[in-house]
Motif scaffolding. Structure first.
Motif, PDB file in Angstrom:
ATOM      1  N   TYR A   1     122.374  22.884  60.295  1.00 57.17           N
ATOM      2  CA  TYR A   1     120.868  23.246  60.169  1.00 57.17           C
ATOM      3  C   TYR A   1     120.677  24.328  59.192  1.00 57.17           C
ATOM      4  N   HIS A   2     119.840  24.105  58.159  1.00 61.67           N
ATOM      5  CA  HIS A   2     119.788  25.091  56.947  1.00 61.67           C
ATOM      6  C   HIS A   2     118.088  25.624  57.526  1.00 61.67           C
ATOM      7  N   TYR A   3     118.099  27.028  57.206  1.00 58.22           N
ATOM      8  CA  TYR A   3     116.857  27.826  57.496  1.00 58.22           C
ATOM      9  C   TYR A   3     116.613  28.678  56.534  1.00 58.22           C
ATOM     10  N   ALA A   4     115.374  28.982  56.113  1.00 57.66           N
ATOM     11  CA  ALA A   4     115.046  29.936  55.031  1.00 57.66           C
ATOM     12  C   ALA A   4     114.336  31.271  55.877  1.00 57.66           C
ATOM     13  N   PHE A   5     114.789  32.502  55.795  1.00 56.02           N
ATOM     14  CA  PHE A   5     114.135  33.499  56.283  1.00 56.02           C
ATOM     15  C   PHE A   5     113.287  34.352  55.424  1.00 56.02           C
TER      16      PHE A   5
ATOM     17  N   GLY B   1     114.071  49.819  66.148  1.00 55.94           N
ATOM     18  CA  GLY B   1     113.718  48.231  65.871  1.00 55.94           C
ATOM     19  C   GLY B   1     113.519  47.829  64.624  1.00 55.94           C
ATOM     20  N   PHE B   2     113.348  46.474  64.437  1.00 58.07           N
ATOM     21  CA  PHE B   2     112.948  46.017  62.884  1.00 58.07           C
ATOM     22  C   PHE B   2     111.474  46.253  62.542  1.00 58.07           C
ATOM     23  N   ARG B   3     111.365  46.780  61.404  1.00 57.87           N
ATOM     24  CA  ARG B   3     110.015  47.136  60.906  1.00 57.87           C
ATOM     25  C   ARG B   3     109.401  46.029  59.872  1.00 57.87           C
ATOM     26  N   GLY B   4     108.564  45.301  60.405  1.00 55.04           N
ATOM     27  CA  GLY B   4     107.946  44.314  59.463  1.00 55.04           C
ATOM     28  C   GLY B   4     107.962  42.925  60.182  1.00 55.04           C
ATOM     29  N   ASP B   5     107.399  41.956  59.271  1.00 49.50           N
ATOM     30  CA  ASP B   5     107.329  40.612  59.774  1.00 49.50           C
ATOM     31  C   ASP B   5     108.395  39.864  59.336  1.00 49.50           C
ATOM     32  N   VAL B   6     108.457  38.490  59.893  1.00 51.08           N
ATOM     33  CA  VAL B   6     109.648  37.592  59.534  1.00 51.08           C
ATOM     34  C   VAL B   6     109.013  36.067  59.672  1.00 51.08           C
ATOM     35  N   MET B   7     109.230  35.221  58.997  1.00 54.48           N
ATOM     36  CA  MET B   7     108.939  33.900  58.996  1.00 54.48           C
ATOM     37  C   MET B   7     110.138  33.088  58.612  1.00 54.48           C
ATOM     38  N   VAL B   8     110.167  31.959  59.394  1.00 51.50           N
ATOM     39  CA  VAL B   8     111.489  31.136  59.550  1.00 51.50           C
ATOM     40  C   VAL B   8     110.973  29.806  59.180  1.00 51.50           C
ATOM     41  N   MET B   9     111.470  29.099  58.059  1.00 46.48           N
ATOM     42  CA  MET B   9     111.229  27.801  57.773  1.00 46.48           C
ATOM     43  C   MET B   9     112.542  26.858  57.724  1.00 46.48           C
ATOM     44  N   ARG B  10     112.323  25.639  57.754  1.00 43.39           N
ATOM     45  CA  ARG B  10     113.534  24.670  57.701  1.00 43.39           C
ATOM     46  C   ARG B  10     113.522  24.388  56.483  1.00 43.39           C
ATOM     47  N   VAL B  11     114.840  24.171  56.020  1.00 44.85           N
ATOM     48  CA  VAL B  11     115.134  23.606  54.681  1.00 44.85           C
ATOM     49  C   VAL B  11     115.441  22.379  54.563  1.00 44.85           C
ATOM     50  N   SER B  12     115.128  21.548  53.930  1.00 38.07           N
ATOM     51  CA  SER B  12     115.380  20.065  53.672  1.00 38.07           C
ATOM     52  C   SER B  12     116.740  19.897  53.601  1.00 38.07           C
ATOM     53  N   THR B  13     117.144  18.621  54.196  1.00 34.63           N
ATOM     54  CA  THR B  13     118.627  18.315  54.102  1.00 34.63           C
ATOM     55  C   THR B  13     118.952  17.640  52.940  1.00 34.63           C
ATOM     56  N   ARG B  14     117.851  16.878  52.434  1.00 34.29           N
ATOM     57  CA  ARG B  14     118.128  16.424  51.023  1.00 34.29           C
ATOM     58  C   ARG B  14     118.202  17.055  49.813  1.00 34.29           C
ATOM     59  N   ASN B  15     117.000  17.939  49.963  1.00 31.73           N
ATOM     60  CA  ASN B  15     116.750  18.862  48.651  1.00 31.73           C
ATOM     61  C   ASN B  15     116.674  20.323  49.051  1.00 31.73           C
ATOM     62  N   HIS B  16     117.724  21.104  48.876  1.00 28.76           N
ATOM     63  CA  HIS B  16     117.661  22.289  49.584  1.00 28.76           C
ATOM     64  C   HIS B  16     116.821  23.366  48.638  1.00 28.76           C
TER      65      HIS B  16
END
Length: 127
Positions: A63-67, A92-107
């Motif tokens: 699985y490929h994820y973009a942070f 602790g971590f300072r800031g925001d994080v967003m995780v998205m799933r990368v397409s398997t066919r088109n990275h």
């Protein structure tokens, strides 16, 4: 719009959000460019967003994820992260994080996160 996982410093729990995207090309093989900046706070203090790709190997599946994240010593501590390690000198971590799933066919493109993806994202972000 693409569904993704947001770990915001202004919330105590991660949440599913729909990110506006810009699509180019043909409908089936389109590249989707998310507008992640609209979910991150403090654009004056930290105007840019960092990103990295994380690959999760689970059995025979990859699985490929973009942070996407902001991190700065003057940003708020993020209490929505389930961190196991404290790598920021006890603060602790300072800031925001967003995780998205990368397409398997088109990275170069992104797809909607499913239920299993949110579980894996929570696991990865805790590491």
């Amino acid at each position: 719009m693409i569904r993704c996982r947001l770990y915001s410093a202004s919330h105590h729990r991660p949440q599913q959000v729909a990110v506006p995207t810009r699509c180019t090309g043909q409908v089936r093989f389109t590249n989707r460019y998310p507008y992640t900046e609209c979910f991150f706070d403090n654009a004056i203090l930290q105007p840019y967003v960092h990103n990295c790709i994380v690959n999760v190997h689970e059995g025979n599946n990859i699985y490929h994820y973009a942070f996407f994240f902001k991190q700065h010593c003057r940003l708020s501590i993020n209490n929505s992260l389930p961190l196991e390690k404290d790598d920021n000198h006890g603060h602790g971590f300072r800031g925001d994080v967003m995780v998205m799933r990368v397409s398997t066919r088109n990275h170069n493109s992104f797809v909607n996160m499913r239920e299993r993806d949110t579980i894996l994202a929570d696991w990865v972000i805790g590491k």
